[in-house]
Design a protein around this motif. Sequence first.
Motif, short mmCIF file in Angstrom:
data_model
loop_
_atom_site.label_atom_id
_atom_site.label_comp_id
_atom_site.label_asym_id
_atom_site.label_seq_id
_atom_site.Cartn_x
_atom_site.Cartn_y
_atom_site.Cartn_z
N PRO A 196 99.89 -27.98 -6.90
CA PRO A 196 98.74 -28.12 -7.80
C PRO A 196 99.05 -29.02 -8.99
O PRO A 196 100.13 -28.94 -9.58
CB PRO A 196 98.47 -26.68 -8.25
CG PRO A 196 99.78 -25.98 -8.10
CD PRO A 196 100.47 -26.62 -6.93
N ASP A 210 97.40 -33.87 -5.02
CA ASP A 210 96.33 -32.90 -5.26
C ASP A 210 95.03 -33.66 -5.51
O ASP A 210 95.02 -34.77 -6.04
CB ASP A 210 96.67 -32.02 -6.47
CG ASP A 210 95.71 -30.85 -6.60
OD1 ASP A 210 94.99 -30.55 -5.63
OD2 ASP A 210 95.67 -30.23 -7.68
N GLU A 243 102.47 -33.15 -6.55
CA GLU A 243 101.26 -33.01 -7.35
C GLU A 243 100.36 -34.24 -7.30
O GLU A 243 99.15 -34.14 -7.48
CB GLU A 243 101.62 -32.72 -8.82
CG GLU A 243 102.31 -31.38 -9.04
CD GLU A 243 103.81 -31.42 -8.79
OE1 GLU A 243 104.29 -32.44 -8.23
OE2 GLU A 243 104.50 -30.45 -9.13
N CYS A 258 94.33 -28.43 -11.48
CA CYS A 258 93.89 -27.68 -10.29
C CYS A 258 93.22 -26.38 -10.71
O CYS A 258 93.74 -25.63 -11.54
CB CYS A 258 95.08 -27.40 -9.38
SG CYS A 258 94.64 -26.45 -7.91
N SER A 274 97.62 -26.02 -4.20
CA SER A 274 96.19 -26.06 -4.46
C SER A 274 95.47 -25.49 -3.25
O SER A 274 95.72 -25.90 -2.11
CB SER A 274 95.74 -27.51 -4.69
OG SER A 274 94.34 -27.62 -4.60
#
Length: 328
Positions: free
Chosen positions: A207, A231, A228, A211, A200
Amino acid sequence: PAVSTLYQVGLPSLLEMCHRLGIRSLTRQDYGLSLTLGGGEVTLLEMTAAYGALATGGQRVDPQYVLRIEDQAGEVLWERQPPERPQVLDARHAYIMTDILGDDAARQPTFGQDSALNLPFPSAAKTGTTNDYRDAWTVGYTPDIVTGVWVGNSDNSEMAGVAGAAAAAPIWHTFMEAAHADLPVRDFQRPAGVVEHEISADSGARPSAQCLVRKQEVFAQEQPPLDESHDWYQMVKIDSLSGLLAGEHCPDHVIEQLMVVVRDPRGREWVQAHPEAFRNLPLAPLEACAEGTVRAEVVILQPAAGSAARGIVPIVGTVGLPDFDHYD
């Protein structure tokens, strides 16, 4: 960020790293977190040589003042042997630092496009400016040459608002171009164990599915980005009656929406002050509704459930909520 990093790794670790890179000037006993912002004095030669370890893939090359001595006939009377090049940095970390310092797009918001730090061949550079504009620095390198430039007044008086990018960087740029005029263009060699990951662009973690902006970045193979779940863009389940995170104590009236998930207090302050940077998405709450969480209790008594109604329909009900004021 630099002060926060020093706080986490500790001053002894920073000084040990400096000594590994050949910096001997930092000998006082009263350094603090300001050291990473210029709270200690080093020589231009030491700092330039330290950056040289990034150019060589983590090998320190100590400066040599005299390489050889010749007589008037050109006969070599004495010649220095090539210096040792101890490995003082992980080659992958040196490459990643070079990738950061050579990223012209990343520095454009501060220095503008095609600044003096941008050479027409692969390079990396860093500027610095001390308090009251007494010192202006630029240190940078290519795979062949490392150069440091200092600009200031010899009596240590203030300059007229001249920063490193405006004073030292143009000198560094002009010299580096001239010094490389007869050298082949070379790029920095990526060592084994450096890999690319999609991350990201905002959080730096892998991501999530939600994202919005992504990019490729380099990492040491066994030091990948966070997963993830770190994120900032997440689909979050919210209890619509309390506004808190949904949990086992609020199984109904749960909605799921895209929110910015930032847990650090300073980060949350920044998100709140710059909502446009996050597409005006709401900031996710930190607390989940618990067994004792007060939730609104809304009961519609009239019209009765399942009945038909037309025209102007009066709605009668009750709301149980502390400090209830009105409803629409």
